[in-house]
Design a protein around this motif. Structure first.
Motif, PDB file in Angstrom:
ATOM      1  N   GLU A 132       0.810  -1.214   0.000  1.00 56.13           N
ATOM      2  CA  GLU A 132       0.000   0.000   0.000  1.00 56.13           C
ATOM      3  C   GLU A 132       0.849   1.272   0.000  1.00 56.13           C
ATOM      4  OE1 GLU A 132      -2.893  -0.054   3.116  1.00 56.13           O
ATOM      5  OE2 GLU A 132      -3.860  -1.896   2.410  1.00 56.13           O
ATOM      6  N   ARG A 133       2.039   1.212   0.604  1.00 62.37           N
ATOM      7  CA  ARG A 133       2.929   2.374   0.661  1.00 62.37           C
ATOM      8  C   ARG A 133       4.342   1.948   0.240  1.00 62.37           C
ATOM      9  NH1 ARG A 133      -1.571   3.747   1.382  1.00 62.37           N
ATOM     10  NH2 ARG A 133      -2.400   5.291   2.878  1.00 62.37           N
ATOM     11  N   PRO A 134       4.535   1.618  -1.031  1.00 62.69           N
ATOM     12  CA  PRO A 134       5.832   1.081  -1.469  1.00 62.69           C
ATOM     13  C   PRO A 134       6.972   2.099  -1.345  1.00 62.69           C
ATOM     14  CG  PRO A 134       4.408   1.542  -3.348  1.00 62.69           C
ATOM     15  CD  PRO A 134       3.570   1.712  -2.125  1.00 62.69           C
ATOM     16  N   ASP A 135       8.133   1.583  -0.933  1.00 59.48           N
ATOM     17  CA  ASP A 135       9.378   2.371  -0.903  1.00 59.48           C
ATOM     18  C   ASP A 135       9.301   3.618  -0.023  1.00 59.48           C
ATOM     19  OD1 ASP A 135      10.479   0.556  -2.811  1.00 59.48           O
ATOM     20  OD2 ASP A 135       9.460   1.662  -4.407  1.00 59.48           O
ATOM     21  N   ASP A 136       8.477   3.580   1.017  1.00 62.56           N
ATOM     22  CA  ASP A 136       8.354   4.725   1.912  1.00 62.56           C
ATOM     23  C   ASP A 136       8.154   4.227   3.339  1.00 62.56           C
ATOM     24  OD1 ASP A 136       7.808   7.042   3.302  1.00 62.56           O
ATOM     25  OD2 ASP A 136       6.527   7.893   1.725  1.00 62.56           O
ATOM     26  N   PRO A 137       9.258   3.934   4.061  1.00 65.70           N
ATOM     27  CA  PRO A 137       9.141   3.377   5.421  1.00 65.70           C
ATOM     28  C   PRO A 137       8.289   4.219   6.362  1.00 65.70           C
ATOM     29  CG  PRO A 137      11.395   3.209   4.628  1.00 65.70           C
ATOM     30  CD  PRO A 137      10.656   4.043   3.627  1.00 65.70           C
ATOM     31  N   GLN A 138       8.413   5.537   6.272  1.00 59.61           N
ATOM     32  CA  GLN A 138       7.622   6.388   7.172  1.00 59.61           C
ATOM     33  C   GLN A 138       6.138   6.260   6.871  1.00 59.61           C
ATOM     34  OE1 GLN A 138       9.059  10.362   7.745  1.00 59.61           O
ATOM     35  NE2 GLN A 138       7.093  11.144   8.436  1.00 59.61           N
ATOM     36  N   ALA A 139       5.786   6.241   5.592  1.00 59.83           N
ATOM     37  CA  ALA A 139       4.380   6.096   5.219  1.00 59.83           C
ATOM     38  C   ALA A 139       3.853   4.720   5.616  1.00 59.83           C
ATOM     39  CB  ALA A 139       4.209   6.316   3.721  1.00 59.83           C
ATOM     40  N   GLN A 140       4.689   3.697   5.556  1.00 62.87           N
ATOM     41  CA  GLN A 140       4.273   2.358   5.962  1.00 62.87           C
ATOM     42  C   GLN A 140       3.944   2.324   7.451  1.00 62.87           C
ATOM     43  OE1 GLN A 140       7.661   0.056   4.742  1.00 62.87           O
ATOM     44  NE2 GLN A 140       7.214   0.261   2.561  1.00 62.87           N
ATOM     45  N   ILE A 141       4.806   2.929   8.259  1.00 58.23           N
ATOM     46  CA  ILE A 141       4.555   2.974   9.697  1.00 58.23           C
ATOM     47  C   ILE A 141       3.304   3.792  10.001  1.00 58.23           C
ATOM     48  CG2 ILE A 141       5.444   3.853  11.893  1.00 58.23           C
ATOM     49  CD1 ILE A 141       6.793   1.296  10.975  1.00 58.23           C
TER      50      ILE A 141
END
Length: 226
Positions: free
Chosen positions: A161-170
């Motif tokens: 759902e939020r590829p390549d973006d650790p902050q957005a994943q969290i």
């Protein structure tokens, strides 16, 4: 008509809409909440908790009706049966994600996660459920086969759902488990944990996100409802 009116009466009552927000003055006067100045927190029941975890991982199957299903059981549990390879049925991935209401009940072989969180004893009637708080519940939530599998799926969902973006994943994961926008401090705290898992423990980005997902699924706001 009368049923609808009764539901309206309950839903619009001040008791039903009561908040669980802490108030120091009220607490000092009534620390045990005997006068019902707030809504008491309630931990999710065994079935609610399993279904909620499946919903977070994206595996929950809302299909209705049908025969009981057989989600995977740990090998150690199956070994307690006289015929381990024939003691429990099999389910494909979709059927394994059915709601806990449809999990097949076998008196001699119970799902350890449901049993651990106070699923009623299948040998006798249960008129009232009592919620226990024991160490094994924390262990199940941290490192059981079920939690390991669902945390990995939850992490996979966040990466999709939020590829390549650790902050957005969290941020997305916290939003899902808390049912509210997370604060900046909450996001930053988990990002710091992920960084430490990689730098101090040598976990790769995928493993560290899975560990963060385990933590998110153990938050009090996820485990309890007000």
């Amino acid at each position: 008509g009368s049923r609808r009116e009764m539901m309206r009466l309950i839903l619009e009552s001040s008791t039903y809409r009561m908040s669980n927000r802490f108030d120091e003055n009220s607490y000092l006067k009534d620390p045990l909440n005997d006068l019902a100045w707030r809504r008491d927190l309630r931990r999710l029941s065994a079935e609610e908790l399993r279904d909620s975890i499946l919903a977070m991982s994206g595996q929950l199957n809302p299909e209705l009706r049908g025969p009981g299903v057989y989600p995977p059981l740990p090998r150690a549990v199956l070994e307690t049966a006289s015929r381990p390879d024939q003691a429990w049925g099999r389910a494909n991935d979709a059927q394994a994600g059915r709601r806990s209401l449809y999990v097949f009940l076998k008196r001699s072989l119970r799902h350890p996660f449901l049993e651990g969180f106070d699923q009623p004893d299948t040998d006798q009637p249960c008129s009232v459920r009592f919620a226990t708080t024991v160490p094994t519940q924390s262990l199940m939530m941290m490192n059981s086969e079920f939690m390991d599998r669902q945390a990995a799926r939850f992490a996979e969902r966040l990466r999709d759902e939020r590829p390549d973006d650790p902050q957005a994943q969290i941020a997305r994961g916290l939003h899902l488990v808390l049912c509210r926008p997370p604060t900046g401090a909450e996001i930053e705290g988990l990002l710091q944990l992920v960084a430490e898992l990689q730098s101090l423990d040598g976990l790769d980005p995928s493993e560290s996100l899975e560990a963060a997902c385990v933590l998110m699924l153990n938050l009090n706001e996820f485990l309890h409802v007000g």
